[in-house]
Design a protein around this motif. Structure first.
Motif, PDB file in Angstrom:
ATOM      1  N   VAL A   1     138.913 -10.336  24.536  1.00 58.43           N
ATOM      2  CA  VAL A   1     139.092  -9.432  23.398  1.00 58.43           C
ATOM      3  C   VAL A   1     139.941  -8.241  23.821  1.00 58.43           C
ATOM      4  CG1 VAL A   1     137.893  -7.842  21.840  1.00 58.43           C
ATOM      5  CG2 VAL A   1     137.000 -10.151  22.194  1.00 58.43           C
ATOM      6  N   ALA A   2     139.640  -7.660  24.967  1.00 52.92           N
ATOM      7  CA  ALA A   2     140.409  -6.522  25.465  1.00 52.92           C
ATOM      8  C   ALA A   2     141.883  -6.906  25.638  1.00 52.92           C
ATOM      9  CB  ALA A   2     139.820  -6.018  26.782  1.00 52.92           C
ATOM     10  N   GLN A   3     142.139  -8.103  26.146  1.00 52.24           N
ATOM     11  CA  GLN A   3     143.521  -8.558  26.323  1.00 52.24           C
ATOM     12  C   GLN A   3     144.206  -8.771  24.971  1.00 52.24           C
ATOM     13  OE1 GLN A   3     145.347  -8.826  29.287  1.00 52.24           O
ATOM     14  NE2 GLN A   3     146.952  -8.910  27.727  1.00 52.24           N
ATOM     15  N   ALA A   4     143.495  -9.355  24.018  1.00 52.22           N
ATOM     16  CA  ALA A   4     144.070  -9.561  22.685  1.00 52.22           C
ATOM     17  C   ALA A   4     144.394  -8.223  22.016  1.00 52.22           C
ATOM     18  CB  ALA A   4     143.116 -10.375  21.811  1.00 52.22           C
TER      19      ALA A   4
ATOM     20  N   ALA B   1     145.457  -8.112  12.534  1.00 54.35           N
ATOM     21  CA  ALA B   1     146.752  -7.477  12.813  1.00 54.35           C
ATOM     22  C   ALA B   1     147.786  -7.788  11.747  1.00 54.35           C
ATOM     23  CB  ALA B   1     147.260  -7.918  14.184  1.00 54.35           C
ATOM     24  N   THR B   2     147.672  -8.957  11.122  1.00 58.17           N
ATOM     25  CA  THR B   2     148.632  -9.312  10.077  1.00 58.17           C
ATOM     26  C   THR B   2     148.053  -9.159   8.675  1.00 58.17           C
ATOM     27  OG1 THR B   2     148.018 -11.644  10.255  1.00 58.17           O
ATOM     28  CG2 THR B   2     149.909 -10.911  11.549  1.00 58.17           C
TER      29      THR B   2
ATOM     30  N   TYR C   1     147.860  -4.466  19.848  1.00 61.70           N
ATOM     31  CA  TYR C   1     147.816  -3.013  19.637  1.00 61.70           C
ATOM     32  C   TYR C   1     147.948  -2.297  20.978  1.00 61.70           C
ATOM     33  CZ  TYR C   1     145.546  -4.607  15.299  1.00 61.70           C
ATOM     34  OH  TYR C   1     145.227  -5.237  14.126  1.00 61.70           O
ATOM     35  N   PRO C   2     149.147  -2.210  21.539  1.00 64.10           N
ATOM     36  CA  PRO C   2     149.310  -1.623  22.868  1.00 64.10           C
ATOM     37  C   PRO C   2     148.851  -0.161  22.977  1.00 64.10           C
ATOM     38  CG  PRO C   2     151.411  -2.467  22.018  1.00 64.10           C
ATOM     39  CD  PRO C   2     150.385  -2.713  20.977  1.00 64.10           C
TER      40      PRO C   2
ATOM     41  N   LEU D   1     140.391   8.531  13.216  1.00 66.03           N
ATOM     42  CA  LEU D   1     140.583   9.541  14.254  1.00 66.03           C
ATOM     43  C   LEU D   1     140.916   8.874  15.586  1.00 66.03           C
ATOM     44  CD1 LEU D   1     137.688  12.020  13.375  1.00 66.03           C
ATOM     45  CD2 LEU D   1     140.140  12.303  12.929  1.00 66.03           C
ATOM     46  N   LYS D   2     140.494   7.629  15.737  1.00 69.79           N
ATOM     47  CA  LYS D   2     140.834   6.824  16.909  1.00 69.79           C
ATOM     48  C   LYS D   2     141.612   5.611  16.404  1.00 69.79           C
ATOM     49  CE  LYS D   2     137.125   5.978  19.347  1.00 69.79           C
ATOM     50  NZ  LYS D   2     135.854   5.908  20.091  1.00 69.79           N
ATOM     51  N   ALA D   3     142.893   5.821  16.182  1.00 72.36           N
ATOM     52  CA  ALA D   3     143.731   4.821  15.519  1.00 72.36           C
ATOM     53  C   ALA D   3     144.027   3.628  16.417  1.00 72.36           C
ATOM     54  CB  ALA D   3     145.038   5.454  15.066  1.00 72.36           C
ATOM     55  N   ARG D   4     144.064   2.479  15.800  1.00 74.36           N
ATOM     56  CA  ARG D   4     144.420   1.239  16.487  1.00 74.36           C
ATOM     57  C   ARG D   4     145.934   1.162  16.657  1.00 74.36           C
ATOM     58  NH1 ARG D   4     140.392  -3.358  16.704  1.00 74.36           N
ATOM     59  NH2 ARG D   4     140.077  -2.165  18.584  1.00 74.36           N
ATOM     60  N   ASN D   5     146.679   1.741  15.723  1.00 74.80           N
ATOM     61  CA  ASN D   5     148.142   1.791  15.809  1.00 74.80           C
ATOM     62  C   ASN D   5     148.650   3.024  15.061  1.00 74.80           C
ATOM     63  OD1 ASN D   5     148.488   1.105  12.996  1.00 74.80           O
ATOM     64  ND2 ASN D   5     147.973  -0.990  13.556  1.00 74.80           N
TER      65      ASN D   5
END
Length: 189
Positions: free
Chosen positions: A158-161, A68-69, A166-167, A91-95
């Motif tokens: 992992v899902a929570q992180a 993320a950083t 990346y909301p 196509l499936k963006a994380r952010n």
């Protein structure tokens, strides 16, 4: 304006890698392509070791924090150092910053078609000149390690992180050897 960009890029390329200039035979577009390939290698070569270290020290949850950083930091650094626009898209963006523009979206769809037709993943790259701007994309293929954070079945931690970092994450549900996204570069104008 386009000529200045080409000359500036040729100079940069000659400073960074003289063999690239010689192997390209002085062709400005081929020189830009080789330069883009080099930048992509630098990006991957900078990010992968950091992710591997994070996984070894804290597992996939730590890798998510690092990615993320580190990924935006590496893209920003390479953009500053090279004068290119350097980013990753999907196509499936994380952010939001990874959402493709029209050309990138079409290129990603072409990559999927080319992969389905049997083209080798390592060859999935695209070069175009759009409105006088040189564009380059290189596909990122899902490797076994990617499935920890991009797969269909995720560990609850992992899902929570992912939710924390990346909301609006849409970059999960991938299978091995699919196209996860691409490096996307634009030459300086």
């Amino acid at each position: 304006m386009a000529c200045k960009a080409i000359y500036r890029s040729v100079f940069f390329c000659a400073v960074i890698t003289m063999p690239t200039l010689i192997n390209a035979g002085g062709d400005p577009l081929l020189i830009l392509e080789r330069q883009a390939e080099s930048i992509v290698k630098q990006f991957a070569g900078s990010l992968q070791p950091r992710l591997m270290e994070a996984i070894q020290t804290g597992g996939p949850v730590e890798a998510i924090r690092v990615c993320a950083t580190a990924a935006p930091e590496i893209a920003s650094r390479l953009s500053r150092e090279t004068g290119w626009s350097v980013k990753r898209v999907s196509l499936k963006a994380r952010n939001k910053s990874a959402e493709p523009d029209h050309w990138e979206r079409n290129t990603l769809l072409q990559f999927e078609s080319r992969l389905a037709a049997g083209e080798m993943p390592a060859q999935l790259a695209q070069v175009d000149q759009i409105d006088g701007q040189f564009r380059y994309m290189k596909a990122q293929i899902v490797q076994p390690l990617c499935l920890n954070c991009h797969g269909s079945t995720l560990d609850p931690d992992v899902a929570q992180a992912l939710q924390n970092h990346y909301p609006e994450d849409a970059a999960t549900g991938y299978q091995l050897s699919e196209i996860r996204g691409a490096f996307s570069l634009s030459a300086p104008q």
